[in-house]
Design a protein around this motif. Structure first.
Motif: not given
Lengths: 336, 120
Positions: A12-23
């Protein structure tokens, strides 16, 4: 499931903010389904080591996250070859000469002041690395900016095949170069014969410069080399392809010229200087200073001559190894 | 690195390259029926198209953003899962891609046949 949560948190730390929760929700579901499947197969709960092995199989968190990120590069495939080419040019024509000059200066300084090699090397690192860092960093920054501009404007996609440079033959001698060489050597010969024949080479407006007797040998040797170079360049003018014979003659001429030039640096060539109304002690000091600085330039002269001789030797290697279309074109004129 | 292991690595790289293009096709075909990520992965593996989740999920997202797939979050077995299905546009593209795939297969067969004749 502590390990799974820790793993998902790391991804999660490395993911783009907008898609964090979804991914993360989707990855979490995938991992838990995988674990459940394994547990059904084994008929028991997975222990920590088995979960750790499964997570390891999924991949390092930063790499897993990276696959969800847009693929970006600092310098893209269009500009990268140009970037590498520019770096090579800078290395060959700025950094390498810089290092060679530095070696020349330090060798000379060590010889004269007895400075230790370790002090010299330390001085080198402290000046070379910041210079190299800023040079490479600056070029990289320029290309990174160009990449952004290129991505938007696509200016590199505008090109015309008719504007491509003509096929280059490395063994072809430019006629313009040969003409310049002939003229330069002739001017040098005339200057030698007209102005340097006598030991007193300058006698003008009260200034007299007298060379040491050893100049006589240098005079004849330089004249011989200059005449040989003039003839060789004249032949190159009419037969504008390098053959190994002519390339070897050029190497011999340059070797002799280099030895003479380096020797001249150390030869204390200024015997005396006299100027009207200036005390002889003062002019003697000036003559001594010129000879001293000339001797100090000896290592630089060696470096410069080594570069010239290396280029000449490489030319022979290139001609002999039949590299380039020049050899095919040159087959008919292969003998000097 | 030995020559053998270099060769293995090369074959593996080329194999991955070859598979990469066909993965999109396999995913679109498989998603003619609705699947969530994990079952899709299992279904593909069943037919010998193993695909790790690090490749599959970004691919699904890309295909969805291109309008070839549609997805929805739904609860199943007390867990929220994201179900994917091919879209109407996806079906049109899939038809074209399958035709292209067949052309490539036929061309390759012809080339192989020709070169087999030539080498005899």
């Amino acid at each position: 499931m502590d390990l799974v949560d820790r793993y998902l948190q790391a991804v999660k730390f490395w993911l783009p903010k907008k898609q964090k929760a979804d991914i993360i929700a989707e990855l979490s579901e995938d991992l838990r389904s995988h674990i459940e499947d394994r547990e059904t197969e084994l008929g028991r709960k997975l222990n920590d080591s088995e979960i750790a092995a499964l997570l390891k199989q999924h991949g390092r968190p930063v790499l897993v996250a990276n696959r969800f990120l847009p693929q970006e590069s600092l310098i893209g495939p269009v500009l990268f070859p140009i970037y590498v080419f520019v770096l090579k040019i800078v290395a060959a024509f700025y950094m390498v000469p810089w290092i060679l000059v530095w070696i020349g200066i330090e060798v000379s300084r060590a010889a004269h002041s007895g400075q230790s090699l370790i002090t010299s090397v330390a001085a080198f690192w402290t000046t070379f690395w910041p210079m190299a860092f800023f040079m490479i960093g600056g070029i990289t920054t320029v290309f990174a900016v160009l990449e952004r501009v290129q991505t938007k404007s696509r200016f590199l996609e505008e090109w015309d095949p008719r504007k491509l440079p003509p096929v280059r033959d490395p063994n072809r001698i430019s006629r313009a170069n040969s003409i310049v060489e002939v003229v330069a050597n002739l001017v040098f010969c005339i200057w030698l014969i007209g102005g340097m024949w006598y030991q007193t080479v300058l006698h003008f407006s009260g200034l007299t410069i007298t060379l040491s007797p050893v100049w006589r040998y240098f005079f004849w040797s330089f004249l011989a080399v200059a005449i040989a170079n003039t003839i060789a360049s004249a032949i190159n003018l009419f037969r504008p392809y390098w053959t190994w014979v002519r390339a070897s003659i050029r190497l011999v001429c340059d070797c002799v010229g280099s030895v003479l030039f380096c020797w001249l640096m150390k030869a204390n060539i200024i015997a005396a200087i006299s100027v009207v109304n200036v005390a002889p002690e003062k002019t003697a000091q000036i003559a001594q200073a010129i000879n001293w600085w000339s001797a100090k330039m000896f290592p630089l002269a060696i470096v410069a001559c080594a570069v010239i001789v290396t280029v000449d030797a490489y030319r022979i290697y290139r001609v002999r190894s039949n590299a380039g279309p020049g050899i095919v074109l040159n087959a008919a004129t292969s003998i000097c | 690195m030995t020559h053998g292991s270099q060769n293995d690595a090369l074959v593996e790289n080329l194999r991955l390259e070859l598979r990469r293009g066909s993965l999109v096709l396999a995913v679109l075909v498989q998603l003619r029926a609705e699947h969530y990520g994990y079952t899709l992965r299992k279904a593909l593996a069943q037919y010998g198209m193993d695909i790790d989740e690090g490749t599959l999920y970004p691919l699904l997202r890309r295909l969805e953003s291109q309008g070839l797939l549609v997805s929805e979050w739904r609860e199943e077995d007390k867990r929220n899962k994201r179900f994917y299905k091919i879209s109407r546009d996806g079906k049109v593209v899939l038809k074209q891609l399958l035709a292209e795939w067949q052309v490539i297969g036929q061309s390759l067969e012809e080339i192989l046949k020709e070169s087999d004749h030539g080498s005899r």
